[in-house]
Design a protein around this motif. Sequence first.
Motif, mmCIF file in Angstrom:
data_model
loop_
_atom_site.group_PDB
_atom_site.id
_atom_site.type_symbol
_atom_site.label_atom_id
_atom_site.label_comp_id
_atom_site.label_asym_id
_atom_site.label_seq_id
_atom_site.Cartn_x
_atom_site.Cartn_y
_atom_site.Cartn_z
ATOM 1 N N ARG A 194 0.835 -1.212 0.000
ATOM 2 C CA ARG A 194 0.000 0.000 0.000
ATOM 3 C C ARG A 194 0.867 1.258 0.000
ATOM 4 N NH1 ARG A 194 -3.216 -3.187 3.471
ATOM 5 N NH2 ARG A 194 -2.315 -2.241 5.328
ATOM 6 N N LEU A 195 1.962 1.234 0.768
ATOM 7 C CA LEU A 195 2.845 2.402 0.793
ATOM 8 C C LEU A 195 3.497 2.607 -0.573
ATOM 9 C CD1 LEU A 195 4.105 4.696 2.365
ATOM 10 C CD2 LEU A 195 5.875 3.123 3.172
ATOM 11 N N TYR A 196 3.883 1.523 -1.208
ATOM 12 C CA TYR A 196 4.458 1.616 -2.556
ATOM 13 C C TYR A 196 3.460 2.269 -3.515
ATOM 14 C CZ TYR A 196 6.087 0.264 -7.185
ATOM 15 O OH TYR A 196 6.479 0.299 -8.501
ATOM 16 N N THR A 197 2.217 1.830 -3.461
ATOM 17 C CA THR A 197 1.185 2.371 -4.348
ATOM 18 C C THR A 197 1.020 3.872 -4.152
ATOM 19 O OG1 THR A 197 -0.008 0.262 -4.351
ATOM 20 C CG2 THR A 197 -1.252 2.221 -4.984
ATOM 21 N N ILE A 198 1.023 4.307 -2.900
ATOM 22 C CA ILE A 198 0.849 5.734 -2.598
ATOM 23 C C ILE A 198 2.054 6.544 -3.067
ATOM 24 C CG2 ILE A 198 0.649 7.427 -0.733
ATOM 25 C CD1 ILE A 198 -0.908 5.205 0.820
ATOM 26 N N LEU A 199 3.258 6.078 -2.729
ATOM 27 C CA LEU A 199 4.458 6.842 -3.076
ATOM 28 C C LEU A 199 4.720 6.851 -4.580
ATOM 29 C CD1 LEU A 199 6.938 5.894 -0.190
ATOM 30 C CD2 LEU A 199 5.443 7.888 -0.395
ATOM 31 N N SER A 200 4.229 5.849 -5.279
ATOM 32 C CA SER A 200 4.394 5.817 -6.737
ATOM 33 C C SER A 200 3.689 6.997 -7.400
ATOM 34 C CB SER A 200 3.838 4.505 -7.307
ATOM 35 O OG SER A 200 4.604 3.407 -6.874
ATOM 36 N N LYS A 201 2.682 7.527 -6.728
ATOM 37 C CA LYS A 201 1.928 8.653 -7.280
ATOM 38 C C LYS A 201 2.717 9.960 -7.224
ATOM 39 C CE LYS A 201 -2.507 6.537 -6.123
ATOM 40 N NZ LYS A 201 -3.754 6.631 -5.328
ATOM 41 N N PHE A 202 3.863 9.936 -6.539
ATOM 42 C CA PHE A 202 4.703 11.128 -6.479
ATOM 43 C C PHE A 202 5.471 11.350 -7.777
ATOM 44 C CE2 PHE A 202 5.228 12.539 -1.886
ATOM 45 C CZ PHE A 202 4.074 11.912 -1.465
ATOM 46 N N LYS A 203 5.547 10.307 -8.592
ATOM 47 C CA LYS A 203 6.290 10.426 -9.849
ATOM 48 C C LYS A 203 5.658 11.502 -10.728
ATOM 49 C CE LYS A 203 7.785 5.576 -10.014
ATOM 50 N NZ LYS A 203 7.678 4.281 -10.752
ATOM 51 N N ARG A 258 -15.747 5.415 10.854
ATOM 52 C CA ARG A 258 -15.737 6.240 9.644
ATOM 53 C C ARG A 258 -14.313 6.636 9.263
ATOM 54 N NH1 ARG A 258 -20.089 10.946 9.101
ATOM 55 N NH2 ARG A 258 -19.161 11.698 11.042
ATOM 56 N N SER A 259 -13.509 6.969 10.255
ATOM 57 C CA SER A 259 -12.116 7.330 9.999
ATOM 58 C C SER A 259 -11.338 6.141 9.435
ATOM 59 C CB SER A 259 -11.462 7.820 11.297
ATOM 60 O OG SER A 259 -10.098 8.104 11.098
ATOM 61 N N ALA A 260 -11.575 4.956 9.997
ATOM 62 C CA ALA A 260 -10.883 3.752 9.508
ATOM 63 C C ALA A 260 -11.245 3.463 8.056
ATOM 64 C CB ALA A 260 -11.237 2.559 10.392
ATOM 65 N N LEU A 261 -12.499 3.686 7.708
ATOM 66 C CA LEU A 261 -12.934 3.456 6.324
ATOM 67 C C LEU A 261 -12.339 4.495 5.377
ATOM 68 C CD1 LEU A 261 -16.672 2.573 7.000
ATOM 69 C CD2 LEU A 261 -14.963 1.024 6.026
ATOM 70 N N SER A 262 -12.287 5.752 5.825
ATOM 71 C CA SER A 262 -11.758 6.810 4.956
ATOM 72 C C SER A 262 -10.259 6.653 4.724
ATOM 73 C CB SER A 262 -12.057 8.192 5.552
ATOM 74 O OG SER A 262 -11.318 8.400 6.739
ATOM 75 N N HIS A 263 -9.583 5.973 5.646
ATOM 76 C CA HIS A 263 -8.142 5.741 5.514
ATOM 77 C C HIS A 263 -7.843 4.301 5.102
ATOM 78 C CE1 HIS A 263 -7.526 9.233 8.605
ATOM 79 N NE2 HIS A 263 -7.878 9.659 7.404
ATOM 80 N N TYR A 264 -8.830 3.648 4.507
ATOM 81 C CA TYR A 264 -8.674 2.228 4.172
ATOM 82 C C TYR A 264 -7.496 1.988 3.235
ATOM 83 C CZ TYR A 264 -9.796 -2.573 3.026
ATOM 84 O OH TYR A 264 -9.719 -3.934 2.875
ATOM 85 N N ARG A 265 -7.286 2.848 2.261
ATOM 86 C CA ARG A 265 -6.210 2.643 1.290
ATOM 87 C C ARG A 265 -4.832 2.828 1.914
ATOM 88 N NH1 ARG A 265 -8.575 -0.785 -1.569
ATOM 89 N NH2 ARG A 265 -10.451 -0.051 -2.622
ATOM 90 N N ILE A 266 -4.805 3.291 3.154
ATOM 91 C CA ILE A 266 -3.533 3.402 3.876
ATOM 92 C C ILE A 266 -3.391 2.245 4.861
ATOM 93 C CG2 ILE A 266 -2.133 4.821 5.438
ATOM 94 C CD1 ILE A 266 -3.640 7.270 4.346
ATOM 95 N N ARG A 267 -4.381 2.068 5.712
ATOM 96 C CA ARG A 267 -4.274 1.087 6.791
ATOM 97 C C ARG A 267 -4.872 -0.268 6.448
ATOM 98 N NH1 ARG A 267 -5.474 1.988 12.447
ATOM 99 N NH2 ARG A 267 -3.823 0.430 12.498
ATOM 100 N N GLY A 268 -5.702 -0.316 5.431
ATOM 101 C CA GLY A 268 -6.290 -1.585 5.040
ATOM 102 C C GLY A 268 -7.345 -2.069 6.014
ATOM 103 N N ALA A 269 -7.647 -3.352 5.916
ATOM 104 C CA ALA A 269 -8.699 -3.938 6.747
ATOM 105 C C ALA A 269 -8.303 -3.990 8.218
ATOM 106 C CB ALA A 269 -9.034 -5.339 6.249
ATOM 107 N N LYS A 270 -7.009 -3.945 8.487
ATOM 108 C CA LYS A 270 -6.565 -3.982 9.880
ATOM 109 C C LYS A 270 -7.091 -2.775 10.649
ATOM 110 C CE LYS A 270 -2.482 -4.432 12.830
ATOM 111 N NZ LYS A 270 -1.008 -4.509 12.877
ATOM 112 N N GLY A 271 -7.110 -1.619 10.000
ATOM 113 C CA GLY A 271 -7.637 -0.425 10.648
ATOM 114 C C GLY A 271 -9.117 -0.562 10.962
ATOM 115 N N VAL A 272 -9.866 -1.169 10.031
ATOM 116 C CA VAL A 272 -11.295 -1.398 10.254
ATOM 117 C C VAL A 272 -11.495 -2.398 11.386
ATOM 118 C CG1 VAL A 272 -13.445 -2.224 9.219
ATOM 119 C CG2 VAL A 272 -11.847 -0.878 7.852
ATOM 120 N N LYS A 273 -10.667 -3.432 11.400
ATOM 121 C CA LYS A 273 -10.777 -4.443 12.449
ATOM 122 C C LYS A 273 -10.517 -3.834 13.826
ATOM 123 C CE LYS A 273 -8.753 -8.793 14.075
ATOM 124 N NZ LYS A 273 -7.657 -9.772 13.888
ATOM 125 N N GLU A 274 -9.516 -2.972 13.922
ATOM 126 C CA GLU A 274 -9.205 -2.339 15.204
ATOM 127 C C GLU A 274 -10.350 -1.433 15.654
ATOM 128 O OE1 GLU A 274 -5.476 -0.430 14.520
ATOM 129 O OE2 GLU A 274 -4.313 -2.287 14.711
#
Length: 252
Positions: free
Chosen positions: A10-19, A165-181
């Motif tokens: 997920r971090l790779y996907t995000i940082l790739s957008k900096f190109k 709601r915060s966990a869902l909005s940050h899903y592309r960063i934290r993934g399902a683990k954030g929702v589970k927590e």
Amino acid sequence: MFNQENPAGRLYTILSKFKGADGNSFLKHVWADALGVDRENEIETLKQVFEIYNLTGEIERLIKIRPGINHELLLASHSTVEKITSPANFHLRWHQVSQNLETDVLTRLQFCAQELSQFYEEEQVSDEEIAEITDIVNFLFDELKNSQIDDAIKLVLLEEIERIRSALSHYRIRGAKGVKEALQATLGAVIVNKPQLEAVAKTNTDVIAKLGKLIDKLDAFSSKALKVHKALTKPVSYLLSFTKDEGDDKAA
């Protein structure tokens, strides 16, 4: 092709957008663009970048528990990633900090993602699924806010729904683990406040029923994504209304 459904991927996907980012843009704006946040919404940008900073720590912890690999080599670029996640550098132009995101940083993240995929993998979840649950959360939040239930328990429930709601909005960063927590925290709040919730259920059955359905849906959602068993074997209404206290058993 490496797996992108883990923290490093997920971090790779995000940082790739900096190109291709404009070298004269402020770092905070480069982050906003990469995260799909309005440039004027600096608070949300900060929130998400903070989550990314935590994500780098999670990657480090996961890599270090993997035996038989060169931890130092795989994590050699972590300090440079941390520099571009520091709010202290947000006022800098991208060309002033872009050297911290050289090609080897992304390459190492790819290797990290590949290593993590050996023992950590999430099932891909579509944007539509996330949007569907987010709509349910938003609707319930508004309904609770406008309800006539006791202010104290209302605040507890609103805080838990906002956490979800915060966990869902940050899903592309934290993934399902954030929702589970977030789900686990909400389940804890349900158990701790069981008497109050049962009292609310007597006069606001619909609201409590919707809360139960939301928790059940989140449980199914996170367990599917993380490929684990559901936390609840029975609907949450069982916790609210039908669970006997240990003291009841002893008294019997």
